[in-house]
Design a protein around this motif. Sequence first.
Motif, PDB file in Angstrom:
ATOM      1  N   SER A   1      -1.662  -5.854   3.085  1.00 23.63           N
ATOM      2  CA  SER A   1      -1.042  -5.074   4.162  1.00 23.63           C
ATOM      3  C   SER A   1      -1.996  -5.005   5.342  1.00 23.63           C
ATOM      4  O   SER A   1      -3.135  -5.434   5.252  1.00 23.63           O
ATOM      5  CB  SER A   1      -0.635  -3.694   3.648  1.00 23.63           C
ATOM      6  OG  SER A   1       0.403  -3.188   4.449  1.00 23.63           O
ATOM      7  N   ARG A   2      -1.531  -4.439   6.433  1.00 28.65           N
ATOM      8  CA  ARG A   2      -2.260  -4.629   7.703  1.00 28.65           C
ATOM      9  C   ARG A   2      -3.407  -3.654   7.939  1.00 28.65           C
ATOM     10  O   ARG A   2      -4.233  -3.897   8.808  1.00 28.65           O
ATOM     11  CB  ARG A   2      -1.274  -4.538   8.861  1.00 28.65           C
ATOM     12  CG  ARG A   2      -0.538  -3.209   8.900  1.00 28.65           C
ATOM     13  CD  ARG A   2       0.608  -3.244   9.844  1.00 28.65           C
ATOM     14  NE  ARG A   2       1.467  -2.089   9.592  1.00 28.65           N
ATOM     15  CZ  ARG A   2       2.501  -1.765  10.308  1.00 28.65           C
ATOM     16  NH1 ARG A   2       2.837  -2.520  11.330  1.00 28.65           N
ATOM     17  NH2 ARG A   2       3.213  -0.705  10.029  1.00 28.65           N
TER      18      ARG A   2
ATOM     19  N   ASP B   1      -1.326  -8.942   8.355  1.00 29.18           N
ATOM     20  CA  ASP B   1      -0.334  -8.389   9.292  1.00 29.18           C
ATOM     21  C   ASP B   1       0.739  -9.443   9.492  1.00 29.18           C
ATOM     22  O   ASP B   1       0.517 -10.468  10.139  1.00 29.18           O
ATOM     23  CB  ASP B   1      -1.009  -8.035  10.626  1.00 29.18           C
ATOM     24  CG  ASP B   1      -0.020  -7.396  11.602  1.00 29.18           C
ATOM     25  OD1 ASP B   1       1.208  -7.404  11.320  1.00 29.18           O
ATOM     26  OD2 ASP B   1      -0.472  -6.903  12.641  1.00 29.18           O
ATOM     27  N   LEU B   2       1.912  -9.198   8.919  1.00 29.87           N
ATOM     28  CA  LEU B   2       2.977 -10.202   8.969  1.00 29.87           C
ATOM     29  C   LEU B   2       3.553 -10.376  10.376  1.00 29.87           C
ATOM     30  O   LEU B   2       4.300 -11.328  10.613  1.00 29.87           O
ATOM     31  CB  LEU B   2       4.086  -9.826   7.978  1.00 29.87           C
ATOM     32  CG  LEU B   2       3.680  -9.992   6.508  1.00 29.87           C
ATOM     33  CD1 LEU B   2       4.674  -9.298   5.591  1.00 29.87           C
ATOM     34  CD2 LEU B   2       3.557 -11.466   6.150  1.00 29.87           C
TER      35      LEU B   2
ATOM     36  N   ASN C   1       0.803  -1.221   0.000  1.00 24.84           N
ATOM     37  CA  ASN C   1       0.000   0.000   0.000  1.00 24.84           C
ATOM     38  C   ASN C   1       0.842   1.279   0.000  1.00 24.84           C
ATOM     39  O   ASN C   1       0.310   2.371  -0.147  1.00 24.84           O
ATOM     40  CB  ASN C   1      -0.989   0.016   1.176  1.00 24.84           C
ATOM     41  CG  ASN C   1      -0.296   0.076   2.507  1.00 24.84           C
ATOM     42  OD1 ASN C   1       0.380  -0.869   2.879  1.00 24.84           O
ATOM     43  ND2 ASN C   1      -0.428   1.170   3.223  1.00 24.84           N
TER      44      ASN C   1
ATOM     45  N   ARG D   1      -6.158   1.760   4.298  1.00 25.69           N
ATOM     46  CA  ARG D   1      -5.004   2.175   3.484  1.00 25.69           C
ATOM     47  C   ARG D   1      -4.827   1.257   2.275  1.00 25.69           C
ATOM     48  O   ARG D   1      -4.437   1.692   1.189  1.00 25.69           O
ATOM     49  CB  ARG D   1      -3.717   2.201   4.329  1.00 25.69           C
ATOM     50  CG  ARG D   1      -3.650   3.425   5.243  1.00 25.69           C
ATOM     51  CD  ARG D   1      -2.213   3.816   5.531  1.00 25.69           C
ATOM     52  NE  ARG D   1      -1.527   2.862   6.376  1.00 25.69           N
ATOM     53  CZ  ARG D   1      -1.363   3.004   7.686  1.00 25.69           C
ATOM     54  NH1 ARG D   1      -1.845   4.063   8.301  1.00 25.69           N
ATOM     55  NH2 ARG D   1      -0.729   2.098   8.387  1.00 25.69           N
TER      56      ARG D   1
ATOM     57  N   LEU E   1       8.047   1.008  -1.599  1.00 24.21           N
ATOM     58  CA  LEU E   1       8.525   0.130  -2.673  1.00 24.21           C
ATOM     59  C   LEU E   1       7.446  -0.829  -3.152  1.00 24.21           C
ATOM     60  O   LEU E   1       7.356  -1.118  -4.345  1.00 24.21           O
ATOM     61  CB  LEU E   1       9.734  -0.682  -2.185  1.00 24.21           C
ATOM     62  CG  LEU E   1      11.022   0.076  -1.902  1.00 24.21           C
ATOM     63  CD1 LEU E   1      12.108  -0.892  -1.441  1.00 24.21           C
ATOM     64  CD2 LEU E   1      11.483   0.829  -3.133  1.00 24.21           C
TER      65      LEU E   1
HETATM   66  N1  LIG Z   1      17.860  -3.793   0.463  1.00 25.64           N
HETATM   67  C1  LIG Z   1      17.723  -2.500   0.195  1.00 25.64           C
HETATM   68  O1  LIG Z   1      18.592  -1.858  -0.368  1.00 25.64           O
HETATM   69  C2  LIG Z   1      16.469  -1.812   0.589  1.00 25.64           C
HETATM   70  C3  LIG Z   1      16.259  -0.500   0.209  1.00 25.64           C
HETATM   71  C4  LIG Z   1      15.060   0.118   0.558  1.00 25.64           C
HETATM   72  C5  LIG Z   1      14.102  -0.600   1.278  1.00 25.64           C
HETATM   73  N2  LIG Z   1      14.334  -1.868   1.643  1.00 25.64           N
HETATM   74  C6  LIG Z   1      13.320  -2.654   2.371  1.00 25.64           C
HETATM   75  O2  LIG Z   1      12.156  -2.782   1.545  1.00 25.64           O
HETATM   76  C7  LIG Z   1      10.984  -2.785   2.365  1.00 25.64           C
HETATM   77  C8  LIG Z   1      10.023  -1.694   1.907  1.00 25.64           C
HETATM   78  O3  LIG Z   1      10.639  -0.439   2.057  1.00 25.64           O
HETATM   79  P1  LIG Z   1       9.809   0.890   1.988  1.00 25.64           P
HETATM   80  O4  LIG Z   1      10.747   2.031   2.045  1.00 25.64           O
HETATM   81  O5  LIG Z   1       8.857   0.800   0.837  1.00 25.64           O
HETATM   82  O6  LIG Z   1       9.058   0.811   3.398  1.00 25.64           O
HETATM   83  P2  LIG Z   1       7.722   1.531   3.878  1.00 25.64           P
HETATM   84  O7  LIG Z   1       7.381   2.707   3.046  1.00 25.64           O
HETATM   85  O8  LIG Z   1       7.925   1.691   5.333  1.00 25.64           O
HETATM   86  O9  LIG Z   1       6.626   0.425   3.570  1.00 25.64           O
HETATM   87  C9  LIG Z   1       6.488  -0.605   4.343  1.00 25.64           C
HETATM   88  C10 LIG Z   1       5.176  -1.266   3.934  1.00 25.64           C
HETATM   89  O10 LIG Z   1       5.122  -2.454   4.688  1.00 25.64           O
HETATM   90  C11 LIG Z   1       3.879  -2.476   5.367  1.00 25.64           C
HETATM   91  N3  LIG Z   1       4.030  -3.178   6.628  1.00 25.64           N
HETATM   92  C12 LIG Z   1       4.753  -2.807   7.699  1.00 25.64           C
HETATM   93  N4  LIG Z   1       4.606  -3.700   8.691  1.00 25.64           N
HETATM   94  C13 LIG Z   1       3.768  -4.657   8.227  1.00 25.64           C
HETATM   95  C14 LIG Z   1       3.211  -5.835   8.777  1.00 25.64           C
HETATM   96  N5  LIG Z   1       3.474  -6.216  10.035  1.00 25.64           N
HETATM   97  N6  LIG Z   1       2.399  -6.591   7.998  1.00 25.64           N
HETATM   98  C15 LIG Z   1       2.115  -6.215   6.733  1.00 25.64           C
HETATM   99  N7  LIG Z   1       2.588  -5.104   6.158  1.00 25.64           N
HETATM  100  C16 LIG Z   1       3.407  -4.334   6.901  1.00 25.64           C
HETATM  101  C17 LIG Z   1       3.490  -1.040   5.571  1.00 25.64           C
HETATM  102  O11 LIG Z   1       2.090  -0.973   5.813  1.00 25.64           O
HETATM  103  P3  LIG Z   1       1.411   0.209   6.697  1.00 25.64           P
HETATM  104  O12 LIG Z   1       0.985   1.256   5.693  1.00 25.64           O
HETATM  105  O13 LIG Z   1       0.284  -0.474   7.371  1.00 25.64           O
HETATM  106  O14 LIG Z   1       2.467   0.728   7.659  1.00 25.64           O
HETATM  107  C18 LIG Z   1       3.935  -0.439   4.255  1.00 25.64           C
HETATM  108  O15 LIG Z   1       2.969  -0.645   3.267  1.00 25.64           O
HETATM  109  C19 LIG Z   1      11.461  -2.558   3.806  1.00 25.64           C
HETATM  110  O16 LIG Z   1      11.536  -3.828   4.431  1.00 25.64           O
HETATM  111  C20 LIG Z   1      12.846  -1.947   3.630  1.00 25.64           C
HETATM  112  O17 LIG Z   1      13.661  -2.270   4.738  1.00 25.64           O
HETATM  113  C21 LIG Z   1      15.508  -2.496   1.280  1.00 25.64           C
END
Ligand SMILES: NC(=O)c1ccc[n+]([C@@H]2O[C@H](COP(=O)([O-])OP(=O)(O)OC[C@H]3O[C@@H](n4cnc5c(N)ncnc54)[C@H](OP(=O)(O)O)[C@@H]3O)[C@@H](O)[C@H]2O)c1
Length: 91
Positions: free
Chosen positions: A42-43, A70-71, A18, A47, A21
Amino acid sequence: MMQTPIKASKTVIITGGNSGLGYYCAQAIAQSCTNWQIIIASRNLPRVEEAVQQLTAETNYSFIEGMTLDLASLASVRQFVQDFQTREHPP
Ligand SMILES: NC(=O)c1ccc[n+]([C@@H]2O[C@H](COP(=O)([O-])OP(=O)(O)OC[C@H]3O[C@@H](n4cnc5c(N)ncnc54)[C@H](OP(=O)(O)O)[C@@H]3O)[C@@H](O)[C@H]2O)c1
């Protein structure tokens, strides 16, 4: 305008789809695939629904739907699996 076929051939589940990334991953798939069923999981249901509406409007792709997941909760993961199975989407 992208035309989508009547039936999806494959399902992709995008956790955290939602926002961030996950959202842009869903958007890229919707813009480049013609017959994949996209599940935004997503949880937070409001949203999730908002993201589905926005993605559908942005891409005009009809195979996008939202599900609650909700993971951090095994009970939620199990419920998600049950709900997913009743929807009879392709593999
Ligand atoms: N390896 C790399 O270089 C790299 C770079 C960037 C990001 N990442 C990883 O990629 C992932 C996404 O990044 P992002 O920046 O897009 O993060 P983000 O904007 O914080 O998005 C996280 C998403 O995950 C959802 N979420 C969080 N906790 C959850 C749960 N318990 N169950 C289900 N959904 C859940 C959130 O939902 P809500 O709207 O409900 O909060 C949101 O939609 C992250 O794990 C980040 O660490 C890795």
